[in-house]
Design an enzyme around this catalytic site. Structure first.
Site, PDB file in Angstrom:
ATOM      1  N   TYR A 155      45.614  45.190  33.682  1.00 18.03           N
ATOM      2  CA  TYR A 155      45.896  43.774  33.940  1.00 18.03           C
ATOM      3  C   TYR A 155      47.388  43.489  33.815  1.00 18.03           C
ATOM      4  O   TYR A 155      47.991  42.807  34.673  1.00 18.03           O
ATOM      5  CB  TYR A 155      45.095  42.942  32.940  1.00 18.03           C
ATOM      6  CG  TYR A 155      45.307  41.451  32.993  1.00 18.03           C
ATOM      7  CD1 TYR A 155      44.671  40.670  33.956  1.00 18.03           C
ATOM      8  CD2 TYR A 155      46.108  40.810  32.051  1.00 18.03           C
ATOM      9  CE1 TYR A 155      44.848  39.293  33.987  1.00 18.03           C
ATOM     10  CE2 TYR A 155      46.279  39.445  32.070  1.00 18.03           C
ATOM     11  CZ  TYR A 155      45.651  38.689  33.042  1.00 18.03           C
ATOM     12  OH  TYR A 155      45.823  37.324  33.069  1.00 18.03           O
ATOM     13  N   LYS A 203      49.873  42.192  36.729  1.00 16.69           N
ATOM     14  CA  LYS A 203      50.563  40.905  36.605  1.00 16.69           C
ATOM     15  C   LYS A 203      52.073  41.075  36.664  1.00 16.69           C
ATOM     16  O   LYS A 203      52.792  40.214  37.183  1.00 16.69           O
ATOM     17  CB  LYS A 203      50.151  40.213  35.308  1.00 16.69           C
ATOM     18  CG  LYS A 203      48.727  39.670  35.326  1.00 16.69           C
ATOM     19  CD  LYS A 203      48.471  38.764  36.514  1.00 16.69           C
ATOM     20  CE  LYS A 203      47.160  38.018  36.418  1.00 16.69           C
ATOM     21  NZ  LYS A 203      46.875  37.210  37.640  1.00 16.69           N
TER      22      LYS A 203
END
Length: 301
Positions: free
Chosen positions: A164, A168
């Site tokens: 993640y 991001k």
């Protein structure tokens, strides 16, 4: 309908729930026609269904707005093209895209599998690219438009979400690249890093400071989509409750020089005192996070 986005056409991914839904409803309330995209999956990306996208589109049209639902994946070029194409087909143009769609598969780096890495990167990072790519082609011809990616404070590092966090961080770099590449065509690109109570934040095992609601994030997105923000580009903004903050642009902080080529021994002798290091803020929170996780705490639920 107040008209802050009057006559604009906006596509929002991940718009069936949480922040995406709040953004879609806010855009419609400000006069935009909205493409409501949601693949309808669970937090881990399972069991796609169309009902959530259709429900939000019906909510918008029931209130007198204009909306179409697209239950399609953002993880393929064809899916991103269909989302943008739905806007052009239904409303004749695309003025803004907001890429909120995301999933989580949490695991420590030493345990993470390829099957846990690939879908997260595909949804967050590639899913932003596929929609940006399709929209940029149309916006270049129009010579106007807004590209908005969704990132997270985790782009600066995460203990148990390397997938993640990497995705991001990629979104931030993609947004900055889009801002540079599309500037001469009158197209802006920005990123929003929200802190809000959602399905994804509920499982974080430590307290998130300045926690807001999804509806607190939507006004900033509406602003970035509007003509009032047409000179704002390449930025990362945090939205958390009543707080809006801007992140710094990366740059070199300190430097040291040698007359010729460095040796490892010279670096070891000089680096600590001459340039040192920039300590990661998250290191100061790791012990508290580990204790909370061990206790099974869910303070954001």
């Amino acid at each position: 309908m107040t008209g802050f986005l009057k006559d604009k056409v906006v596509a929002v991914t991940g718009a069936g729930r949480g922040i995406g839904r709040a953004v879609a409803l806010a855009c419609a309330a400000e006069g935009a026609a909205v493409v409501v995209n949601d693949h309808g999956v669970g937090v881990s990306g399972e069991e796609p269904a169309s009902e959530v996208a259709e429900a939000v589109a019906a909510e918008i049209t029931g209130a007198g707005g204009a909306a179409v639902a697209v239950a399609d994946t953002v993880t393929t070029m064809a899916g991103g093209g269909r989302i943008v194409g739905a806007a052009v087909e239904a409303f004749g143009r695309i003025d803004g895209v907001v890429c909120v769609a995301g999933i989580l598969r949490e695991r420590m780096l030493f345990n993470m599998t390829e099957d846990e890495w690939d879908p997260v990167v595909a949804t967050h990072l590639k899913g932003t690219f596929t929609v940006f790519r399709a929209a940029a082609e149309q916006m270049r011809r129009q010579r106007s438009g807004s590209l908005i990616g969704f990132t997270s404070g985790n782009h600066a590092g995460s203990v148990s979400q390397a997938n993640y966090s990497a995705a991001k961080g990629g979104v931030v770099s993609l947004v900055r690249s889009a801002a540079l590449g599309m500037h001469k065509y009158g197209v802006t690109a920005n990123a929003v890093a929200p802190v809000a109570r959602t399905r994804m934040s509920a499982g974080v095992p430590f307290a998130l400071g300045e926690m807001g609601e999804p509806e607190d994030v939507a006004p900033l997105v509406v602003y970035l989509l509007s003509d009032a923000a047409r000179d704002v580009t390449g930025q990362v903004y945090t939205a958390a409750g009543g707080k809006i903050a801007v992140w710094n642009q990366p740059h070199e902080t300190r430097a040291m020089y040698a007359d010729g080529r460095w040796t490892p021994a010279e670096i070891a002798d000089r680096l600590p005192g001459d340039i040192g290091q920039e300590r990661m803020p998250m290191l100061d929170r790791i012990e508290a996070m580990a204790r909370a996780a061990a206790d099974g705490a869910r303070p954001n639920a």
